[in-house]
Design an enzyme around this catalytic site. Structure first.
Site, PDB file in Angstrom:
ATOM      1  CB  SER A 202      -0.931   0.130   1.253  1.00 14.31           C
ATOM      2  OG  SER A 202      -0.106   0.449   2.336  1.00 14.31           O
ATOM      3  CE  LYS A 203      -1.540   6.353  -3.252  1.00 18.24           C
ATOM      4  NZ  LYS A 203      -2.865   7.186  -3.351  1.00 18.24           N
ATOM      5  NE  ARG A 204       0.150   0.702   6.041  1.00 17.02           N
ATOM      6  CZ  ARG A 204       0.939  -0.442   5.975  1.00 17.02           C
ATOM      7  NH1 ARG A 204       2.061  -0.576   6.779  1.00 17.02           N
ATOM      8  NH2 ARG A 204       0.408  -1.588   5.351  1.00 17.02           N
ATOM      9  CG  HIS A 205       4.598  -1.251   2.145  1.00 19.27           C
ATOM     10  ND1 HIS A 205       3.284  -1.504   2.092  1.00 19.27           N
ATOM     11  CD2 HIS A 205       5.040  -1.740   3.125  1.00 19.27           C
ATOM     12  CE1 HIS A 205       3.121  -2.391   2.965  1.00 19.27           C
ATOM     13  NE2 HIS A 205       4.218  -2.738   3.881  1.00 19.27           N
ATOM     14  N   GLY A 206       5.407   3.243   0.155  1.00 20.08           N
ATOM     15  CA  GLY A 206       6.114   3.934  -0.984  1.00 20.08           C
ATOM     16  C   GLY A 206       5.219   3.975  -2.129  1.00 20.08           C
TER      17      GLY A 206
END
Ligand code: GLU
Length: 432
Positions: A202-206
């Site tokens: 997800s966006k949390r990972h980049g």
């Protein structure tokens, strides 16, 4: 049998790396088998779908080099077919009206298939509740639309994410109800992509949009190669593969069952491999706009020389552009931490070494060969290792401690600018 596969994105957002990977696997399979790779835009959700998203998805596929066959199919244009099919099932008594909606009757008994990735997967019809295929406002639901479209498009293999496994028994129930048992496609469910922490990417990972990687300076060939290895392996420890090699080697047998990990460091490493192998001339159209964005419009021949010098030490084209900028414009030279530390070890020695080099450099012929020869000569004369002469020059010219060989660096920076940078470093103004 001629193989026909499809990628069926919903244009409700950008092209996610997971979607791109699914598209790539389908494309590889079609090309490997000499079949067709079709594209269906699943735009039945009018509220959330947009032409802009469709365009971004098509651009992403084109950037990755995934060409499709035949005309695009827009699911939204096929609603009549979906409605007719639901009405037919109703008329045949295989579905019934429920508050105006049409609901498929799921008979008890086993619903199983031989999954191309997971092997046999089995559900019990009794556990799958009768489900709505057409709403009371006559809009179709996903499972109905997909089955009707896959049948009409004569899809032979449905390769999609693991998250669709629970839809497959419902879709098989629909195929059975439609009497299309003979036309049942082969289903294959590819593993999900997780971040390094094992949680769903997800966006949390980049960045999760393919377009973001394009802007960050990843080459399409590197991205494609990287995506191919998210859940597939040709066997052995083979990693760098051209598109043609991947097409030749691709098989369902090489798809893993366990989820894949998206490792940014590996993507950057792989991109570095591709940058090294790509000519400066080919990289130029990618680097030039990034240079312009940095505020630098260098002459093409100078830029090409600089690209050639730095590309093997870069991870992205943005990285290339930044290093080119340092070489072609003094404004971009900044002393980094390692450079400063190196100078601090012996500031007087640093200056003395630069002064000696400057005296030599003022009078040499500015070619990589003579530069190397004279600087090595100077080291010998001073009785020090060549690195002792090279490193201060490297720091004075770039502000850092890592670069291409110093003779090439001097050549790329050019005589006039290089001498000025050395003079400034001696007087202590630049870099700093
Ligand atoms: N539109 C669906 C999705 O984006 C397609 C699923 C399928 O391939 O059947 O997940």
């Amino acid at each position: 049998m001629s193989i026909r596969v499809r990628f069926a994105p919903s244009p409700t957002g950008y092209l996610h790396v997971g979607g791109a990977r699914t598209a790539l696997f389908n494309w590889l399979y079609a090309r490997h088998e000499g079949g067709k790779f079709l594209l269906r835009i699943e735009d039945t959700d009018k509220e959330r779908s947009s032409e802009e998203h469709t365009r971004v998805i098509l651009d992403g596929l084109t950037w990755l080099g995934l060409d499709w066959d035949e005309a695009l199919v827009f699911q939204g244009a096929r609603i009549k077919r979906h409605q007719e099919t639901a009405d037919k099932l109703l008329a045949e008594g295989k579905a019934y009206l429920d508050d105006g909606a049409i609901r498929l009757t799921v008979p008890p008994g086993e619903i199983a298939w031989d999954d191309a990735v997971h092997g046999r997967i089995s559900f019990q019809g009794a556990d799958i509740k009768d489900f709505v295929i057409l709403r009371s406002d006559r809009t179709p639901l996903y499972n109905l639309a997909v089955v009707v479209d896959d049948l009409d498009m004569q899809i032979t293999h449905v390769l999609r994410g693991d998250d669709h496994i629970s839809n497959t028994p419902k879709q098989i129930a629909l195929y059975r109800a439609l009497g299309g048992g003979a036309a049942l496609p082969v289903f294959g469910h590819v593993p999900m992509i997780n971040g390094p922490d094992g949680k769903k990417l997800s966006k949390r990972h980049g960045a999760t949009a393919v377009g973001d990687y394009q802007h960050m300076g990843i080459l399409p060939a590197a991205m494609r190669n990287f995506l191919a290895l998210l859940g597939w392996s040709p066997g052995g420890d083979r990693e760098i593969m051209t598109r043609e090699e991947m097409v030749r080697l691709f098989s369902f047998a090489g798809i893993q069952q366990k989820s894949a990990i998206f490792d940014m460091t590996k993507l950057e490493w792989m991109n570095g491999q591709y940058l090294s192998a790509t000519s400066a001339e080919e990289l130029y159209p990618l680097v030039a706009p990034q240079l312009a964005q940095l505020g630098l419009n260098g002459r093409k021949d100078a830029v090409l020389r600089a690209i050639a010098a730095v590309k093997t030490r870069s991870r992205t084209t943005l990285d290339v552009a930044k290093q080119v900028a340092v070489r072609l414009d003094t404004r971009f030279v900044q002393l980094d931490e390692k450079g400063a530390k190196e100078i601090a070890k012996d500031p007087a020695g640093y200056k003395a070494s630069l002064e000696a080099s400057l005296a030599v450099l003022r009078r040499v012929d500015w070619t990589p060969e003579t530069l190397e020869q004279h600087l090595r000569g100077l080291a010998e004369q001073r009785g020090v290792a060549a690195g002792k002469v090279f490193q201060p020059i490297r720091i004075a010219l770039t502000g850092g401690t890592v670069s291409e060989p110093v003779n090439e660096l001097l050549y790329v920076v050019g005589k006039e600018a290089a001498l000025k940078r050395l003079e400034s470093a001696i007087s202590g103004s630049i870099p700093g």
